[in-house]
Design an enzyme around this catalytic site. Structure first.
Site, short mmCIF file in Angstrom:
data_model
loop_
_atom_site.label_atom_id
_atom_site.label_comp_id
_atom_site.label_asym_id
_atom_site.label_seq_id
_atom_site.Cartn_x
_atom_site.Cartn_y
_atom_site.Cartn_z
N ASN A 129 -5.94 -2.07 3.92
CA ASN A 129 -4.64 -2.09 4.60
C ASN A 129 -4.37 -0.85 5.43
O ASN A 129 -3.78 -0.92 6.49
CB ASN A 129 -3.51 -2.37 3.59
CG ASN A 129 -3.39 -1.30 2.54
OD1 ASN A 129 -4.33 -0.55 2.28
ND2 ASN A 129 -2.24 -1.20 1.93
N SER A 206 -6.03 -3.20 -5.78
CA SER A 206 -5.20 -4.06 -6.61
C SER A 206 -5.23 -3.64 -8.08
O SER A 206 -6.17 -2.96 -8.53
CB SER A 206 -5.66 -5.51 -6.48
OG SER A 206 -6.99 -5.59 -6.93
N THR A 209 -8.45 -4.93 -9.88
CA THR A 209 -9.67 -4.14 -9.67
C THR A 209 -9.55 -2.78 -10.37
O THR A 209 -10.52 -2.30 -10.96
CB THR A 209 -9.92 -3.93 -8.15
OG1 THR A 209 -9.88 -5.20 -7.52
CG2 THR A 209 -11.25 -3.29 -7.90
N GLY A 210 -8.36 -2.20 -10.35
CA GLY A 210 -8.16 -0.92 -11.03
C GLY A 210 -8.48 -1.05 -12.52
O GLY A 210 -9.11 -0.16 -13.11
N GLU A 227 -4.58 4.29 -7.53
CA GLU A 227 -3.38 3.99 -6.74
C GLU A 227 -3.35 2.48 -6.59
O GLU A 227 -4.11 1.92 -5.80
CB GLU A 227 -3.47 4.65 -5.36
CG GLU A 227 -3.60 6.16 -5.38
CD GLU A 227 -2.33 6.88 -5.77
OE1 GLU A 227 -1.30 6.22 -5.99
OE2 GLU A 227 -2.37 8.11 -5.87
N CYS A 261 1.22 -0.79 0.26
CA CYS A 261 1.51 -0.71 -1.18
C CYS A 261 2.99 -0.39 -1.40
O CYS A 261 3.61 -0.92 -2.32
CB CYS A 261 0.61 0.30 -1.85
SG CYS A 261 0.56 1.87 -1.01
N GLU A 434 -1.99 11.58 -5.56
CA GLU A 434 -2.71 12.07 -4.40
C GLU A 434 -1.73 12.90 -3.57
O GLU A 434 -0.52 12.73 -3.68
CB GLU A 434 -3.27 10.91 -3.57
CG GLU A 434 -4.32 10.14 -4.34
CD GLU A 434 -5.12 9.15 -3.51
OE1 GLU A 434 -4.51 8.18 -3.02
OE2 GLU A 434 -6.33 9.33 -3.36
P1 NAD Z 1 -8.96 -4.79 -3.96
O1 NAD Z 1 -8.73 -4.22 -5.30
O2 NAD Z 1 -9.46 -6.18 -3.88
O3 NAD Z 1 -10.04 -3.92 -3.13
C1 NAD Z 1 -9.91 -2.54 -2.94
C2 NAD Z 1 -11.29 -1.92 -2.87
O4 NAD Z 1 -11.93 -2.08 -4.14
C3 NAD Z 1 -12.24 -2.56 -1.85
O5 NAD Z 1 -13.03 -1.57 -1.27
C4 NAD Z 1 -13.08 -3.48 -2.71
O6 NAD Z 1 -14.35 -3.75 -2.16
C5 NAD Z 1 -13.21 -2.64 -3.96
N1 NAD Z 1 -13.53 -3.41 -5.18
C6 NAD Z 1 -13.19 -4.70 -5.45
N2 NAD Z 1 -13.69 -5.05 -6.67
C7 NAD Z 1 -14.33 -3.96 -7.16
C8 NAD Z 1 -15.02 -3.70 -8.37
N3 NAD Z 1 -15.16 -4.63 -9.33
N4 NAD Z 1 -15.56 -2.48 -8.56
C9 NAD Z 1 -15.42 -1.51 -7.61
N5 NAD Z 1 -14.78 -1.71 -6.44
C10 NAD Z 1 -14.23 -2.92 -6.22
O7 NAD Z 1 -7.61 -4.58 -3.23
P2 NAD Z 1 -7.25 -5.00 -1.76
O8 NAD Z 1 -6.91 -6.43 -1.75
O9 NAD Z 1 -8.33 -4.56 -0.85
O10 NAD Z 1 -5.95 -4.10 -1.46
C11 NAD Z 1 -4.66 -4.55 -1.69
C12 NAD Z 1 -4.07 -3.92 -2.92
O11 NAD Z 1 -4.16 -2.51 -2.85
C13 NAD Z 1 -2.59 -4.22 -3.09
O12 NAD Z 1 -2.33 -4.51 -4.43
C14 NAD Z 1 -1.92 -2.91 -2.70
O13 NAD Z 1 -0.65 -2.69 -3.23
C15 NAD Z 1 -2.90 -1.92 -3.19
N6 NAD Z 1 -2.74 -0.67 -2.48
C16 NAD Z 1 -2.24 0.38 -3.17
C17 NAD Z 1 -2.03 1.60 -2.52
C18 NAD Z 1 -1.52 2.78 -3.28
O14 NAD Z 1 -1.68 3.90 -2.80
N7 NAD Z 1 -0.93 2.61 -4.45
C19 NAD Z 1 -2.34 1.74 -1.18
C20 NAD Z 1 -2.84 0.63 -0.50
C21 NAD Z 1 -3.05 -0.57 -1.17
#
Ligand code: NAD
Length: 453
Positions: A129, A206, A209-210, A227, A261, A434
């Protein structure tokens, strides 16, 4: 892996998918680069970031068009994000020399002080994003404190990250201090999280994933910053400046097609001003021009992925029941991942739009009687990222500061995240912070020294 333009779903390029072995090889190379880089003076490391920031600023138009092509956001927003990344590099360059330890006054044991050193190889896993800004949030503190770092871009937005890495390298950051590994999350991303030589993982993405990453890392050895998502409430009190609040709601919800986010994800408005406020918000929302981010005059681009678009459509369908769609609620005809900016009132409290994270241009609006009621509703999700209150009464602001569950709270604005201030979530929105001066500590280990004369 193919990369597409979300405005028309045409392929714009492809990147390699790094295997687990290739990721391990890259991390070994970064481990070899670490001693030389960490031995450099902090100010000399900071100079690299200054030079990179200067180049990024000079190159903003080219970088913005790369970002728009793969992410979808309007060019003006892309330029803002690229310049924001430059500001982050400048901020960390400016505090490069502040890295120090502390001293403890003399006592019966003698003298004590602490000394801080970098950790080694760090890992950054980036979402799609805000790929430029979030890369800067992770790379700048890591390298300015003397670490090396491997960056894993999101599948849909690798090119902006690759370009910024190229600029850092040409600004003097050695090749064995920063590397970009492209690929899938479950493959390339997981290979970073599982690697036992990585000492710090900073992940933005997300909640799901976290959670997976926190199970993969060796908790005893690895620093973890997560995050995660949010469902930020915006509370508009009866005494608020409504012009400002309407503009804040439009920008807070629809910037980046709602994919931030800390976007405004639920709007609570006082009964006493609700009719007038909602009428003005509807007019402002309907004036937004949806289209290809690369076209002149576009206010809202497409969602970044077809999956993201389908998820928004499903959430609206599942929630609609007796609710009222004031505007939007549909996908315009034609190619691309577009969804009309949408306002919805009259939702059930347990509807998906009010309980899950809405990562797209849909704003649920709820009326409230008194502020306690608004605060209770604001705190009713599992998230705790950002929140805002719009009021001219310090007592209302003070109540929100004390009782809204969030990592960051804005009064009379929403979603501004300057690099000088700590940023992160509470509850289900993540762990760690951060930005801000203390973020440097996350990338260093502190050793206590006691000298007994
Ligand atoms: P996502 O978790 O699908 O992907 C984020 C990253 O993680 C990508 O690079 C992806 O390839 C990687 N990833 C996915 N599965 C993984 C795994 N099993 N092991 C290691 N890495 C993996 O999230 P998204 O859909 O790309 O982003 C949207 C989400 O991110 C929303 O929930 C949003 O709120 C959140 N977000 C949070 C912040 C913040 O600072 N809090 C900022 C931006 C986005």
């Amino acid at each position: 892996m193919d990369v597409y333009n979300p405005a028309n779903n045409q392929k714009i390029g492809e990147v390699k998918e790094f295997t687990e072995e290739e990721v391990a090889g890259t991390i070994d190379r970064l481990g070899a680069g670490f001693p030389g880089w960490s031995a450099r003076r902090p100010a000399s490391r900071g100079m690299v970031l200054y030079r990179a920031a200067e180049t990024i600023r000079a190159d903003v138009h080219r970088l913005a068009s790369i970002l728009t092509a793969e992410q979808g956001k309007p060019l003006a927003e892309a330029r803002n994000e690229i310049l924001g990344a430059a500001s982050v590099f400048e901020y960390y360059a400016s505090i490069a020399g502040t890295v120090g330890g502390s001293t403890v006054p003399k006592s019966d044991y003698g003298y004590a002080f602490t000394s801080k050193s970098p950790l080694g190889v760090c890992g950054a896993i980036i979402p799609w994003n805000m790929p430029a800004l979030i890369m800067a949030w992770k790379v700048a503190p890591a390298v300015v404190t003397g670490n090396s770092i491997v960056v894993k871009p999101a599948e849909t937005t690798p090119f902006t990250n690759i370009e910024i890495a190229g600029i850092l390298h040409s600004s003097g950051l050695p090749d064995d201090v920063l590397a970009v590994v492209t690929g899938g999350g479950e493959t390339t991303g997981a290979a970073i999280a599982r690697n036992r030589d990585v000492r710090h993982i900073s992940f933005t993405g997300s909640v799901e994933t976290g959670e997976k990453i926190s199970k993969m890392v060796d908790a005893g050895r690895v620093r973890l910053t997560l995050e995660l998502g949010g469902s930020d409430p915006m509370i508009v009190c009866g005494d608020a400046d409504l012009d400002r609040a309407v503009a804040g709601a439009v920008a807070g919800r629809f910037y980046n097609c709602g994919q931030i986010c800390t976007a405004v994800k639920r709007l609570f408005v006082a009964d006493s001003v609700a009719d007038g406020f909602i009428g003005r918000l509807k007019a402002a929302t309907e004036s937004l021009r949806v289209g290809d981010g690369a076209a002149e005059g576009t206010d809202i681009g497409p969602l970044n992925s077809i999956g993201g678009l389908q998820r928004i459509e499903e959430m609206v369908e599942d929630s609609i029941g007796s609710a009222k769609v004031l505007t939007g609620g549909l996908r315009p005809d034609g190619p691309g991942n577009f969804y009309a900016p949408t306002l919805i009132t009259g939702l059930e409290p347990d509807s998906r739009l009010l309980t899950e994270e809405v990562f797209g241009p849909v704003l649920p609006i709820v009326r409230f009687g008194d502020l306690d009621e608004a605060v209770d509703m604001a705190n009713s999700t599992r998230f705790g990222l950002g929140a805002s209150i719009w009021t001219n009464d310090m007592r209302n602001a003070s109540k929100a500061i004390d009782s809204v569950r969030s990592g960051i709270l804005w009064v009379n604005r929403h979603s501004r995240i300057p690099p000088e201030v700590p940023f992160g979530g509470v509850a289900g929105s993540g762990i760690g912070r951060e930005n801000g001066p203390n973020s440097l500590d996350g990338y260093m280990v502190e050793k206590t020294v006691i000298v007994s004369p």
